[in-house]
Scaffold this active site. Structure first.
Site, PDB file in Angstrom:
ATOM      1  N   GLU A  41       0.644  -1.072   0.347  1.00  0.00           N
ATOM      2  CA  GLU A  41      -0.280   0.244   0.047  1.00  0.00           C
ATOM      3  C   GLU A  41       1.119   1.592   0.295  1.00  0.00           C
ATOM      4  O   GLU A  41       1.456   1.519   0.890  1.00  0.00           O
ATOM      5  CB  GLU A  41      -0.624   0.272   1.507  1.00  0.00           C
ATOM      6  CG  GLU A  41      -1.810   1.206   1.139  1.00  0.00           C
ATOM      7  CD  GLU A  41      -2.788   1.456   2.708  1.00  0.00           C
ATOM      8  OE1 GLU A  41      -2.769   2.754   3.157  1.00  0.00           O
ATOM      9  OE2 GLU A  41      -3.554   0.091   3.029  1.00  0.00           O
ATOM     10  N   ARG A  45       2.232  10.072   0.788  1.00  0.00           N
ATOM     11  CA  ARG A  45       2.287  11.308   2.287  1.00  0.00           C
ATOM     12  C   ARG A  45       3.940  11.246   1.348  1.00  0.00           C
ATOM     13  O   ARG A  45       4.594  11.949   2.292  1.00  0.00           O
ATOM     14  CB  ARG A  45       2.841  10.106   3.200  1.00  0.00           C
ATOM     15  CG  ARG A  45       1.625   9.354   3.721  1.00  0.00           C
ATOM     16  CD  ARG A  45       2.213   8.993   4.877  1.00  0.00           C
ATOM     17  NE  ARG A  45       0.741   8.081   5.448  1.00  0.00           N
ATOM     18  CZ  ARG A  45       0.758   7.190   6.090  1.00  0.00           C
ATOM     19  NH1 ARG A  45       1.819   6.905   7.686  1.00  0.00           N
ATOM     20  NH2 ARG A  45      -0.176   6.652   6.606  1.00  0.00           N
ATOM     21  N   THR A  68      -3.531   6.720   1.549  1.00  0.00           N
ATOM     22  CA  THR A  68      -3.724   7.960   2.373  1.00  0.00           C
ATOM     23  C   THR A  68      -3.867   8.767   1.094  1.00  0.00           C
ATOM     24  O   THR A  68      -3.832   9.708   0.584  1.00  0.00           O
ATOM     25  CB  THR A  68      -2.448   8.250   2.560  1.00  0.00           C
ATOM     26  OG1 THR A  68      -1.592   7.184   3.638  1.00  0.00           O
ATOM     27  CG2 THR A  68      -2.524   9.975   3.719  1.00  0.00           C
ATOM     28  N   LYS A 128     -11.236  -0.253   5.926  1.00  0.00           N
ATOM     29  CA  LYS A 128     -10.400   0.450   6.459  1.00  0.00           C
ATOM     30  C   LYS A 128     -10.787   0.647   8.098  1.00  0.00           C
ATOM     31  O   LYS A 128     -11.802   1.706   8.319  1.00  0.00           O
ATOM     32  CB  LYS A 128      -9.318   1.248   6.240  1.00  0.00           C
ATOM     33  CG  LYS A 128      -8.132   2.011   7.077  1.00  0.00           C
ATOM     34  CD  LYS A 128      -7.526   2.842   5.951  1.00  0.00           C
ATOM     35  CE  LYS A 128      -6.000   2.809   6.533  1.00  0.00           C
ATOM     36  NZ  LYS A 128      -4.838   3.981   6.269  1.00  0.00           N
TER      37      LYS A 128
END
Length: 213
Positions: A41, A45, A68, A128
């Site tokens: 994953e 970022r 993210t 999630k």
């Protein structure tokens, strides 16, 4: 769940990848595969995330997704780079709707019953659970199992080597996510053999404790 998400659930482990240098992407991805965890994953970022996805996508048998993801634009960029699933940090209808419209697997970030119910309304059955430890960890997941018996979870955030079995033992946990499979120290040292070894030990720990997974 889709065939891909079922495969991820079968693996049971989702390493989080945060790289500042995409040159590390291919050897890191190969280390994950060698260690028995063929999933990544790649988080939004760093500026290198899309190049990381492109490089990892070249590795046979590695399932590459993006995490993210805050916007539909990011989701589109990730898929264009080769990501085959999208993970959001929070419940985000715009990203969910984009993914569903483009037939892309999406794992929405949820932490409350309302967010889980919202995801169910879209037909999603894998969510999630983040940040897991801060929102009650396994105690909360056990409580959610009753009203959301048809939903599986990917807990992330505070999941580590010490508590991973507690999470994986829950019937409503499909897999766990975490950076403990890709330690920053080893990534910085470019110790790919060390990462592969850690992954092997994590897989062995899971299989020993939960042989039926």
């Amino acid at each position: 769940m889709s065939e891909q998400l079922q495969r991820i659930a079968g693996i049971g482990l989702v390493p989080l990848v945060v790289l500042a240098d995409a040159a590390c992407a291919k050897p890191l991805g190969e280390a994950l595969v060698a260690g028995g965890i063929p999933v990544a994953e790649v988080t939004f970022r760093t500026e290198a995330c899309l190049d990381t996805i492109r490089a990892m996508k070249e590795i046979p048998d590695l399932i590459v997704g993006a995490g993210t993801v805050h916007t539909a634009k990011q989701a589109a960029a990730a898929v264009d780079a080769g990501a085959t699933y999208i993970v959001t940090p929070a419940y985000n209808p715009s990203v969910i709707e984009w993914c569903l419209a483009h037939d892309v697997d999406v794992i929405p970030g949820t932490v409350t019953p309302g967010e889980i119910e919202g995801s169910r309304a879209y037909g999603i059955r894998l969510c999630k659970f983040f940040p897991a430890a801060a929102y009650g960890g396994t105690t909360t997941l056990k409580a959610l199992a009753g009203p959301f018996a048809d939903v599986k979870f990917l807990p992330t955030g505070g999941v580590n080597l010490d508590n991973m079995i507690d999470y994986l033992a829950l019937p409503n946990v499909a897999a766990i996510g975490g950076s403990f499979m890709t330690p920053d120290k080893l990534v910085a040292a470019r110790d790919w053999a060390g990462i592969a070894d850690i992954c092997r030990k994590i897989v062995q720990k899971m299989q020993t404790a939960l042989p039926t997974r």
